[in-house]
Structures are given as C-alpha cells and as structure tokens.
Design a protein around this motif. Structure first.
Motif, mmCIF file in Angstrom:
data_model
loop_
_atom_site.group_PDB
_atom_site.id
_atom_site.type_symbol
_atom_site.label_atom_id
_atom_site.label_comp_id
_atom_site.label_asym_id
_atom_site.label_seq_id
_atom_site.Cartn_x
_atom_site.Cartn_y
_atom_site.Cartn_z
ATOM 1 N N ASP A 1 0.833 -1.203 0.000
ATOM 2 C CA ASP A 1 0.000 0.000 0.000
ATOM 3 C C ASP A 1 0.867 1.252 0.000
ATOM 4 N N VAL A 2 1.951 1.189 0.786
ATOM 5 C CA VAL A 2 2.900 2.297 0.857
ATOM 6 C C VAL A 2 4.258 1.719 0.455
ATOM 7 N N ILE A 3 4.980 2.432 -0.410
ATOM 8 C CA ILE A 3 6.294 1.948 -0.854
ATOM 9 C C ILE A 3 7.346 2.977 -0.462
ATOM 10 N N SER A 4 8.407 2.499 0.176
ATOM 11 C CA SER A 4 9.494 3.401 0.554
ATOM 12 C C SER A 4 10.827 2.743 0.208
ATOM 13 N N ILE A 5 11.914 3.409 0.562
ATOM 14 C CA ILE A 5 13.240 2.924 0.199
ATOM 15 C C ILE A 5 14.179 2.985 1.396
ATOM 16 N N GLU A 6 15.222 2.195 1.335
ATOM 17 C CA GLU A 6 16.317 2.355 2.292
ATOM 18 C C GLU A 6 17.628 2.497 1.526
ATOM 19 N N ILE A 7 17.530 2.573 0.204
ATOM 20 C CA ILE A 7 18.664 2.841 -0.677
ATOM 21 C C ILE A 7 18.066 3.538 -1.890
ATOM 22 N N GLU A 8 18.766 4.527 -2.439
ATOM 23 C CA GLU A 8 18.133 5.304 -3.514
ATOM 24 C C GLU A 8 18.376 4.766 -4.921
ATOM 25 N N HIS A 9 19.207 3.700 -5.028
ATOM 26 C CA HIS A 9 19.492 3.157 -6.354
ATOM 27 C C HIS A 9 18.433 2.143 -6.753
ATOM 28 N N VAL A 10 17.271 2.646 -7.125
ATOM 29 C CA VAL A 10 16.130 1.788 -7.457
ATOM 30 C C VAL A 10 15.519 2.246 -8.775
ATOM 31 N N ASN A 11 14.691 1.396 -9.346
ATOM 32 C CA ASN A 11 14.052 1.722 -10.618
ATOM 33 C C ASN A 11 12.919 2.732 -10.401
ATOM 34 N N THR A 12 13.153 3.971 -10.801
ATOM 35 C CA THR A 12 12.137 4.995 -10.550
ATOM 36 C C THR A 12 10.987 4.935 -11.557
ATOM 37 N N ALA A 13 11.231 4.388 -12.740
ATOM 38 C CA ALA A 13 10.144 4.289 -13.735
ATOM 39 C C ALA A 13 9.001 3.447 -13.165
ATOM 40 N N ALA A 14 9.368 2.333 -12.504
ATOM 41 C CA ALA A 14 8.349 1.477 -11.882
ATOM 42 C C ALA A 14 7.629 2.238 -10.766
ATOM 43 N N LEU A 15 8.381 3.036 -10.025
ATOM 44 C CA LEU A 15 7.777 3.796 -8.919
ATOM 45 C C LEU A 15 6.810 4.871 -9.436
ATOM 46 N N TYR A 16 7.179 5.520 -10.554
ATOM 47 C CA TYR A 16 6.257 6.490 -11.161
ATOM 48 C C TYR A 16 4.945 5.802 -11.540
ATOM 49 N N GLN A 17 5.072 4.613 -12.117
ATOM 50 C CA GLN A 17 3.889 3.883 -12.548
ATOM 51 C C GLN A 17 3.014 3.507 -11.338
ATOM 52 N N LEU A 18 3.656 3.038 -10.292
ATOM 53 C CA LEU A 18 2.922 2.660 -9.082
ATOM 54 C C LEU A 18 2.226 3.878 -8.471
ATOM 55 N N GLU A 19 2.923 5.005 -8.487
ATOM 56 C CA GLU A 19 2.354 6.250 -7.957
ATOM 57 C C GLU A 19 1.119 6.635 -8.759
ATOM 58 N N GLN A 20 1.249 6.485 -10.079
ATOM 59 C CA GLN A 20 0.137 6.837 -10.946
ATOM 60 C C GLN A 20 -1.067 5.925 -10.716
ATOM 61 N N GLU A 21 -0.788 4.698 -10.317
ATOM 62 C CA GLU A 21 -1.876 3.746 -10.062
ATOM 63 C C GLU A 21 -2.445 3.902 -8.657
ATOM 64 N N GLY A 22 -2.000 4.912 -7.946
ATOM 65 C CA GLY A 22 -2.620 5.218 -6.654
ATOM 66 C C GLY A 22 -1.870 4.729 -5.430
ATOM 67 N N LYS A 23 -0.722 4.071 -5.627
ATOM 68 C CA LYS A 23 0.079 3.666 -4.471
ATOM 69 C C LYS A 23 0.741 4.905 -3.867
ATOM 70 N N LYS A 24 0.947 4.847 -2.572
ATOM 71 C CA LYS A 24 1.713 5.920 -1.954
ATOM 72 C C LYS A 24 3.190 5.572 -2.063
ATOM 73 N N VAL A 25 3.951 6.392 -2.734
ATOM 74 C CA VAL A 25 5.391 6.157 -2.865
ATOM 75 C C VAL A 25 6.106 7.336 -2.209
#
Lengths: 380, 380
Positions: free
Chosen positions: B71-95
């Motif tokens: 439901d909520v997505i966070s990070i503990e390292i910043e080297h992650v795929n942001t394209a996937a995170l943008y998509q998840l955000e657009q689909e209503g997930k809290k990132v």
C-alpha cells in the motif's frame, strides 16, 4: 580479550508471545540466531525469526526435537515440558533457566515451600487439595486462593475475603495464602549469568487492576525510601542465589504496612514489570535476559529516566480483529512509546500491547500515564 | 480521534540492508506489516519480515510487481528503478519519498543543480562528462570529483588536490566541486509527512575516515553555537520544503571557516548520521521515517543524552566470515549499545555494525568513543 562467538550459537526460546517478540527485537542488535517454538501458528514472534516452529510446549518429543536444533535453550513462558529439558541438559545443551528451576516455579506450592525452606520472607500459607479443603481453613480468611499449576496472566488467583466466598476457590491442588494488607506492591528484576555475575534492577511499583489481577500501571522508580529499595533488591538477589539460577528472574514483592518486605511470586523470564526498561534503563530486561543466558557480561541496570508503563488490555465488550483507538493523539506527546504485540484478535483484558511513558517529575508522570490509558483503547 | 489503521497497510521497502533492518526493529512496535525486497538472498533483513523478496531493485518489472503487493512503498537505498515507482504512484500507491525526489537525488549532478536553482548554498561546481573534461578545469583545483550516479558508502568520490591527481578522476559523467576548507561537517535529519508536518533533529557532527570517505565517528549534539545549529536546521527544512518531499531526509552540511553553511549531499532515507537517535533522542530516525511515510504524527526529536556513534567497519586485511573481537569488554561499560548488521562476510571497510555511546560530558564522550573504536574489531 578473545573473540566472542555468540553469533555462532543458536538460541532456542520456548514460547513466541510478546516476551519472545521483544527478546527478538533485542537479539537483532547482537545478530543472535533465534529459533522460536509456540503452539499458535500466528504467535507474535511468527515472521520475526530465522526459524519458527509451531508445536506443543508441553509435549516431550516436540520440545526435545526443538531443543536438539539449538545450543542454548531458554523460555518466555514457564509452562513447558521440563522432562525434555532435563534430557537436553543431560546431553550437554545449555538450558537457562535450568529445568530444576522451571519445575519448582511451575507449581506455586513448591515455590512457596522453597521460600519457607530458604528463610525467604513470604505471606503465611497452607496447601489445599481441593475446594472442600479450602473450606476447612476459615480461620485463614481473608485469604487469596492460588491454583498450584497453570495460572497465568491473572488466571488461577481468587481472593476469598470471607466464608461466603469459598465458592470461588479452585477444586484442584493449590494454596491458601493469608491476605497481606500491603502498602505497596513492588517488583525487582535480577539477572545472573553462568559465571556467577549478578545484577538487580531498581525496584518498581506495580498498580494492579482491582478485579483482573493484571498490572495496570507500573512506575519506575518506586516511591519508596532508598533503604526499602535496597532491602527489596537484596531480597531478589537472595532468591536468585538460593535458586542457583542462570537467567532473568522477576521477583514480585509486598511491602506491608509495618514495612516488612515479603516475596509474593517469581517468574524466571522477562516480565511485565520490566517492560519500561526498554526506554527507561541503560539496559533493557530483554537484553539482560539474552546476556544472562548466553554467558555475556551483564549490562548496567541504572535508570535513564523516570517512567510509567501502561498495559494495553483488550477493552471489555469487544472481541474480534483488533483496532487501536487514540493512537495518533497519544504518540504526538514527547516520551510516549507504543509497543503493540502483533495479536490479531482482541478479547476483554487480553494483553495487546503496552505504552511506556518517560517523565522525570513524579506527579506529571502519573497524570500522563492516566491520560494515555484513557486515550488508547483496543477495540474490535 | 478516529481509529488508526496503520496495521492494515502493507509497507514495502526497497532495500534490505542495515537501514531496513533497523526500520523493521522499529516497525515491530507499531505492528506494521513490512515487505522487503533486496537482490542479496542473505540480506540483513532476511528472516525478520513477513515477506522477503529477492529481486533486482533496478529492474522495472521486479520493482513494479513488488510494489503492487504493497500500500505504501518506501526505500532504504536510492538506487532503485524509478520508472516502476512512477507507474505505481500513478496507479494510486503511496510512494514516499516520491519517485521525482529519488530520481533527482540519484544523480549528484541534478542534485547540485537543484541547490543552485533553489538558492540553497552549496560549494561551487562544474559538471564534467569524462576524465578529459576534468583535466580542462585545473583552475578549479583543489577539488572533489564525484561520480553523478551510483556512488554509495564512500564509493564514487575522489579528492583531486592538484593536476598530478587528475588520474583519479572518473571517466564518466560527474561533477567537480571546489574543495571546501571546512571547519566542521554537520548533518541534520528532517522529516515531513503527507499532511505537511515537518520536524528536524538537532545538528550532529561527523568525523570522516581520512581515506575512505565513511563516517568514522559521530557526535550529538554538535559542538556549535545555538545560532549555527538553528541555521543548519533551517537549511535542512528549506531543502525538504523545496523538494516538496514526504519521508525522511538526511542533509550533510559543511560549516566553512568563515561560518557559512553549505549543503554537501542529501539522502532521502535513514542515514548513518542518525543511528545514535535510537538511544539518544526521544524518537529514532527509523521510527520517524515510518511515521513520515505512513502519515502518522511526527515524533519529538529532542535529545535524551549526549551521544557518539562509532561505525564498525571491516578491519583492513580480513576477508571472510566475520568475527567480533573485544565485544565482552566493550559491553561491560554503561551506555554502550552494539548494533551488528547481520552480514556474514566481512571485507575491509565494509559497514558491519555500529556502536552508540551515551555520555553527558563531551570530553569523556570523545574518549569513550575512541576507546570503543580501538576495542571492537571486525576480523575474519
């Protein structure tokens, strides 16, 4: 100084409830490998340890097989199969607290006799075999009737103020204890490792729920004289030394109106009366338990801050999936620490969590604890 | 006050290293359901969470599929795929932090430009495309050359004092930053939740390893004037507000010899410079991160005790299964807290754990921290 190899030892804990859960939180800091066994497949420790085994803590074969996978075996509940633990001990496993101690404490009757034999002050008592037996000791009233075995979390204890209440007595082996007109109830937690090092925590003061015999509030330090605190700590020390026990022992005490200190009950494991130590003392009772059973040096038990602990019990009238009310408002306050135990279902008076409140001023501390208690409700 | 339902939300964290591990320790108190993903099947978080997924943090499909379970997505390292995170955000997930913020911070070049655009004081810099490009800016020396992307834990940073050291420059897009002759290096951690609440921790002082660009010691509070502390906190606040970010942000700062405060780098997650807060502040950075991303009220950041943090780095010359030397002696001292990260293998300068030391007196604190550092060695 040699190289410590605590990380190479598997620590097995019998019981996977809230005490096991807080032990795991502490064990993570030392990178200890913890195996847990509990009968409940959804126990609070599930998902938080390397190995979680669902199994009956009272079954010889189950406990024995679990113990064989470990190097050090400990408990977070005393209702376990001690025959299996004796066998494991004999095969060279470290079992702390020792099976002998667990067995003695499992039965409140042998526990009481131990105090008597060792000259440890405790309230006068008689052993009773059944309800009819209790009725033969009307001269002992007002008294408290305690079930010998299986009592836990307030169950297995009944007050019998007068003959009219004899019906409440248990129809099973137990003991009738003279009602102590106490001034305060204290608890002292003491730890001892296999090298003989011993350390006590300062005395705390417990306020019990008037009906359910569960700690409702705890205050640290206790509002007592330094002499009383020292006497209480010395008594706890005497108990663990006389037991020749390795591990953590919670000693519940009465301070009578005449200033005498009596041992009420003991528990050979982390205890509700030590939850505040996570935030309020230099070493928590959970870390101290781990240090004691793993043979590590014991930690400093000094107080970092005055504290109160509020048990979060399931609200009367609610049974079902737990919902926490008032949380947002409570955690906005400085020095308010929530600990939820991860139990999915609530029922009246079930221990669902606790809150520690830090505050140096005694008056403000009691007021803050009361406010938190009124604010947070576990409903369904 | 309504009923908080944080327990019904699944929190997914990308990265399962020591920061994730300490986040989990904190999440247990709130009974949050945490899912973790990390490429390493033996990551420090393995065995400590409901769901551990081994997966590539930079792969679109892997990150997207993981995010769909949360439901909520966070990070503990910043080297992650942001394209996937943008998509998840657009689909209503809290990132949280938002993909936009992670993307900006992933590249030290865009990070620097952001400071410039927003009027946030930072050291003068030029962007460089390759090693030859660095050689064109000899007038900028002495300088520090930073790789734009993928730097972590001291990697991706080289000091270039003079033309003779140009060979050390990275042959990839980066930036050349004028060497700052600083008086102190500070860090301020700031948190912001989606309701706009913001809180800063007091400034801490970092002492870096002279060669490996890793924090060696940290002292809290920083030995600076109240005015400098307030200026540093105000600057951290400005950065998180300008980023319009939700989550926890560590802001590393230089105090120049003329008393100016410059932003060095930022990290949108718990940070090495906040580890002491577990024991030394009213709220830890890990709990504050959870509070921020889950939309809870932020906790009080006040100091409970003066503290130092000592990083336990793998000893030079040892590679293999980690052994901790000097532990018993260290933990006998009052106010010494060990945190091992659960990494099986050590190698030179790998972050294997840290120790927090509590002590009110500044002089004694520095002495105690030095002693602990000399005592505990991670060997193989």
């Amino acid at each position: 100084m040699g190289q410590a190899n605590y990380q190479q030892q598997v620590l097995g804990i019998l019981g996977g409830g809230q005490l096991g859960r807080m032990l795991i939180q502490s064990a993570i800091n030392y990178n200890l490998t913890v195996h847990i066994m509990d009968p409940d497949p959804e126990a609070p420790c599930k998902n938080l340890c390397r190995t979680f085994v669902q199994g009956d803590l009272k079954d010889y074969d189950t406990v024995y097989a679990f113990g064989k996978t470990c190097d050090v075996i400990s408990i977070e509940i005393e209702h376990v199969n001690t025959a299996a633990l004796y066998q494991l001990e004999q095969e060279g496993k470290k079992v702390f607290p020792q099976p002998r101690v667990i067995e003695l404490i499992q039965d409140k009757r042998t526990q009481k006799q131990f105090y008597q034999d060792q000259g440890i002050p405790t309230a006068p008592f008689v052993l009773t075999e059944n309800k009819a037996d209790v009725a033969r000791h009307l001269d002992f009233l007002p008294a408290v009737h305690k079930l010998g075995k299986e009592g836990y979390d307030g169950r297995g204890v009944q007050t019998i103020p007068d003959a009219g209440a004899i019906g409440r007595a248990f129809d099973a082996p137990g003991l009738l204890e003279k009602f102590v007109d106490f001034d305060k109830e204290l608890a002292v937690i003491v730890a001892r490792n296999e090298h003989g090092a011993v350390k006590t925590f300062p005395s705390v003061e417990c306020a019990f729920h008037p009906v359910h015999n569960l700690v409702e509030f705890l205050f640290s330090p206790a509002e007592i004289s330094p002499e009383t605190d020292q006497k209480a700590q010395a008594l706890a020390l005497k108990v663990i030394e006389k037991l020749d026990m390795v591990g953590l022992l919670a000693v519940e005490l009465f301070v009578t109106k005449s200033g005498e200190i009596l041992v009420n009950e003991i528990a050979p494991r982390p205890h509700n009366s030590g939850h505040h130590t996570i935030e309020a003392n230099f070493t928590s009772q959970f870390e101290q338990h781990l240090r004691a059973v793993m043979g590590m040096p014991l930690g400093d038990t000094g107080i970092r801050s005055g504290a109160a602990m509020v048990n979060l019990l399931g609200e009367a009238g609610y049974t079902g999936e737990a919902l926490v009310e008032g949380l947002d408002e409570a955690i906005q306050e400085k020095g308010v620490y929530l600990h939820l135990y991860g139990k999915k279902l609530t029922k009246p008076f079930r221990k669902m969590g606790h809150v520690t409140v830090l505050e140096a001023d005694t008056g403000r501390l009691r007021e803050k604890a009361q406010r938190i208690k009124e604010l947070i409700k576990i409903k369904a």
